[in-house]
Structures are given as structure tokens and as C-alpha cells.
Design a protein around this motif. Sequence first.
Motif, PDB file in Angstrom:
ATOM      1  N   ALA A 114      -1.081   9.507  10.236  1.00 13.61           N
ATOM      2  CA  ALA A 114      -1.319   8.216  10.106  1.00 13.61           C
ATOM      3  C   ALA A 114       0.098   7.217  10.321  1.00 13.61           C
ATOM      4  O   ALA A 114       1.306   7.236   9.338  1.00 13.61           O
ATOM      5  CB  ALA A 114      -0.919   8.178   8.791  1.00 13.61           C
ATOM      6  N   ALA A 144      -4.896   3.154  11.098  1.00 12.47           N
ATOM      7  CA  ALA A 144      -3.549   4.177  10.513  1.00 12.47           C
ATOM      8  C   ALA A 144      -3.393   4.524  12.340  1.00 12.47           C
ATOM      9  O   ALA A 144      -3.287   5.617  12.066  1.00 12.47           O
ATOM     10  CB  ALA A 144      -3.934   4.940   9.402  1.00 12.47           C
ATOM     11  N   GLY A 202      -4.675   8.167  11.802  1.00 14.18           N
ATOM     12  CA  GLY A 202      -4.946   9.122  10.534  1.00 14.18           C
ATOM     13  C   GLY A 202      -6.233   8.189  10.640  1.00 14.18           C
ATOM     14  O   GLY A 202      -6.846   8.051   9.403  1.00 14.18           O
ATOM     15  N   LEU A 220       2.165   5.892   4.367  1.00 16.10           N
ATOM     16  CA  LEU A 220       1.775   6.286   5.735  1.00 16.10           C
ATOM     17  C   LEU A 220       3.442   6.786   6.549  1.00 16.10           C
ATOM     18  O   LEU A 220       3.404   5.972   6.980  1.00 16.10           O
ATOM     19  CB  LEU A 220       1.031   5.781   6.792  1.00 16.10           C
ATOM     20  N   ASN A 271       3.369   1.041   6.277  1.00 17.76           N
ATOM     21  CA  ASN A 271       2.206   0.343   5.183  1.00 17.76           C
ATOM     22  C   ASN A 271       2.388  -1.129   5.639  1.00 17.76           C
ATOM     23  O   ASN A 271       2.582  -1.345   6.971  1.00 17.76           O
ATOM     24  CB  ASN A 271       2.963   0.820   3.744  1.00 17.76           C
ATOM     25  N   ARG A 305      -8.311   3.098   5.968  1.00 17.51           N
ATOM     26  CA  ARG A 305      -7.835   3.184   5.555  1.00 17.51           C
ATOM     27  C   ARG A 305      -8.494   2.094   4.817  1.00 17.51           C
ATOM     28  O   ARG A 305      -8.235   0.508   4.865  1.00 17.51           O
ATOM     29  CB  ARG A 305      -6.371   3.517   5.190  1.00 17.51           C
ATOM     30  N   TYR A 360      -8.404  -0.513   1.183  1.00 20.69           N
ATOM     31  CA  TYR A 360      -7.883  -0.531   0.226  1.00 20.69           C
ATOM     32  C   TYR A 360      -8.892  -2.017  -1.044  1.00 20.69           C
ATOM     33  O   TYR A 360      -9.093  -2.797  -0.486  1.00 20.69           O
ATOM     34  CB  TYR A 360      -5.707  -1.363  -0.045  1.00 20.69           C
ATOM     35  N   THR A 381       0.817  -0.918   0.539  1.00 24.54           N
ATOM     36  CA  THR A 381       0.349  -0.162  -0.023  1.00 24.54           C
ATOM     37  C   THR A 381       0.998   0.983  -0.032  1.00 24.54           C
ATOM     38  O   THR A 381       2.109   0.866  -0.383  1.00 24.54           O
ATOM     39  CB  THR A 381      -1.201   0.248   1.539  1.00 24.54           C
ATOM     40  N   LEU A 392      -5.539   2.560  -2.585  1.00 21.43           N
ATOM     41  CA  LEU A 392      -6.622   3.293  -1.531  1.00 21.43           C
ATOM     42  C   LEU A 392      -8.005   3.206  -2.589  1.00 21.43           C
ATOM     43  O   LEU A 392      -8.175   4.130  -3.861  1.00 21.43           O
ATOM     44  CB  LEU A 392      -5.999   4.377  -1.203  1.00 21.43           C
ATOM     45  N   GLN A 394     -11.439   4.132   0.115  1.00 17.00           N
ATOM     46  CA  GLN A 394     -11.376   5.573   1.257  1.00 17.00           C
ATOM     47  C   GLN A 394     -10.522   5.154   1.838  1.00 17.00           C
ATOM     48  O   GLN A 394      -9.281   4.678   2.744  1.00 17.00           O
ATOM     49  CB  GLN A 394     -12.897   4.489   1.531  1.00 17.00           C
ATOM     50  N   SER A 395     -10.335   6.486   2.873  1.00 18.36           N
ATOM     51  CA  SER A 395     -10.029   7.007   3.574  1.00 18.36           C
ATOM     52  C   SER A 395     -11.132   8.020   4.124  1.00 18.36           C
ATOM     53  O   SER A 395     -12.106   8.460   4.470  1.00 18.36           O
ATOM     54  CB  SER A 395      -8.240   8.407   3.691  1.00 18.36           C
TER      55      SER A 395
END
Length: 446
Positions: free
Chosen positions: A68, A91, A94, A59, A431, A97, A99, A56, A105, A107-108
Motif C-alpha cells: 500500500a 493506495a 493497496g 501505509l 500517508n 482507502r 477516511y 491517516t 479508516l 473502508q478499505s
Amino acid sequence: MPATEARYGRKIDVASSLLRSFAVPLLTASLALTAALPAAAEDGDVLPAVPPRVETPTLFDDDEGGNADADDPAIWRNAADPDASLVVATAKEGGLRVYDLGARLVQSIAAPAGPGAEDAPGRFNNVDLVHGLRLSTGRADLAVTTDRGNDRLRVYRIDPRTPGRPLTDVTDPAAAPVFSADQAEINEQRTAYGLATWTDPATGRSYALVSRRERTTIALLELTATADGKVGYRKLRTLNLPSSFRLPDGTSWSPCAEPGELPQVEGMVVDPANGMLYAGQEDVGIWRMPATLTGTPRLLDRVREYGVPGTYDEATEECVSGDDPGYGGNRLSADVEGLTLVQQADGDGYLLASSQGDDTFAAYDRELDDANEYEGGFRVAPVATGPDGSEECDGAAALNAPLGSRYPHGLLVVQDGHDDAGDAEDRAATNFKFVDLGDVLTALDD
């Protein structure tokens, strides 16, 4: 250590001689069993290496990166379209996340702020899934996470019909703190930490098992649906693991911890076939107990550092270790983290544990009849022209099911505590690595 971990006073190895009265019954049982632990593998064994397929985006645990810090993943399989399956991951400050299987990515989700400017901010620590919980709006798959900053669970509905925004917050706004009595206690951050979910096949009820930061407590919470489609929870009971242990030479030992801290649990997983909870007490080892928290825990394996004395140096804020008396295990180096299950159709499979101290993973037989014996280990190693490996892994999730064309043999996702961030080497970088589960099973079978 990442900046935010330092800011919240992450547990470090320090001496403590506390023997809590609430731990005595469990301590007596556990000590009787430590002598019967299975024979350890030889130190220095060269473990097979498996490569990650993808990773990913990095971060960064600093103000520029939104503080994050990758921690714990969960894998959601889209039964209608396995290629569209998702990985949901925490995160910390953060937030969450989401994936796709290409590690891109999707959505956050931001962690909620604290109620006041001086209060601890939201901080998502661990995540797990619940499948088919009955809500007033219909059955739903859920992602449940511990919000360590606010001492609560947060619950998100997973909806594959909205691929760009698959997670929606359905947390009951009336949900109470898991462990704390008030906001002042929440700000001390002895709050909801590790997490495992479990659905009882006999009743269909779903639960979350939640550990407490800097304490040995595990709580059993029942997830409850509200009339307006939200999800809350109620605490059923708690269990305290030991904080002090009697060694074979007759002395009492406690793992190193800052003054006032007890050896905490983070990594947890429940085997749905038998309702057994596996819990990683970071500086002690792996425990097995009924997920109902009604039985006596059994210590399955110990970390190498088990029994090593230590003295806290206030000047350096570090632990000065003494001589190793040789009472520890041979497969896990503290911290023990990232517990996950590899389930196989015949009831066989593995319990995988991250041995954070030496960047390896240990595999134990899933079957109780085989006493969860050690089956081998592996490393997630760097690829010369691809992703780097996994170091100091916090969280891991495995799913032994076909996930479309990318992972027809299943998937293992592991956190990397020291991502190779190229030119940004001076920043705390983490990550997640995606590993073909078929490669892991081949490595363990060799």
C-alpha cells in the motif's frame, strides 16, 4: 523510492532527444509563450508553514503492508451532515482507502487482480469525484479512479446511508482498456495514470481526463451509465503534449527519462467555472488548456530544472545532470504534482500545485483575467507534538466549503511521501495529512 515503484520502473530523470512529429504544432505554440511567462519569485524565499491537524494511519509499501502506497486524495462533502464527510484516497496496489474527517479508516477496498497470474495486478493511481450522475437507479455521487495495473477506470458509488461501507463498485464489467490494445500491452504499464473529472454545465454530461504513464498523452473519456446501474466510458479524443522543447539558445531539450520514456503528466484538475484543464507535466511545468482537448495548450509555469541537460548512466540507472542554463522557473521543483483548486464564491481562488522536489506548494490565481499569476506558496510543516509534515507530495485535494465542526473553513488533504513511522523507519511509509484550509488561506494572504 517505494518497492512497488521500483518494481514497475518508475520514471527517473534521464536524457532523451526525441522530438515527436505529433508534438510539433503544440511545441511551436508553447515555445512562443515561454518567453512571456510572468516574472518569477526570488529563489530562497522563506515560505510560511501551515500545520496538519491530523494524519491517516501509515501505509507500508511492502508485502507485510499489502504493498500500500498513498498517492492521491479526493474530498466528498456530505451535504446532509457535513461532519460525516469523507476522504477517498488511492493506495496504489493497496487499492482505495476511505477516511472520516478525523483521519480514521472507514473502508478499505482492494485493487482487482490482473486476469492471469503473470499479469500486472490492479493499481489505483489517482481519484476524483463526479456529483449527481444520472444512473438507472437514480442520481449518484461517484468516486472515479485510474487502475493503472489494468489500464481501466474503476467507478464507485458513494452512499452515506451505509456509513461503514459507503463505497460500492459500479464499474461496467465490459469497460475496455483506456490506452492498451491487449493484455501484453497492459503489462508494459504505459497505462491510465493521472485523472481529473469534469461535468459540462451546458449539457450535464460528465467526463474523465486521463493521462498515460510514460507518455505525453491525455485522453478525454465520457462517462456512460448502463441499464443495470453500472458506469462505463467511451474515448472521445486524445491530445499529446510536447516531449521536446526548443530553448532560447536554439538547442533542443527533452527532460531526463529512461530510454523510450516521454515526460508524463499526472496531477490534473478542471476548473468547473470555465472548463479549463490544468495539467502538471512532471519534469516540465503546468499547462492550461480547454478540458475538451480542442484548444492549444499554454505553458503557465516551468519547473526549475527546465532546460537542464542530462545523460543517462546505465550502470547507476540515474541521470547525470549538466550545467543549468537558467531557463527554468523559480517556484516549482520537479516533479510538479498534486494540482487542486481552491474555489471562492466570487470566482476568485487558487490553483495549488505540489512542488515535489522541495516539499512546498505553489499557489496561482485561479482567474484567467489575471493570467493565473503566482500568488505565493507554503509548506505543510510538522507539529512538535503532533503529525509530521508533507514531503515529496504526490497528490492533494482542497475543498473550500464548511465541513462541520472540525473544518468550518474547509479542508486541504495532502499526501506525505515520507511519513514518520516511528520504529518502522526502514519501511517505505506514506500517508495523508489533513490541513485546515483556513490556515492555508491565511498564510497565502499574509
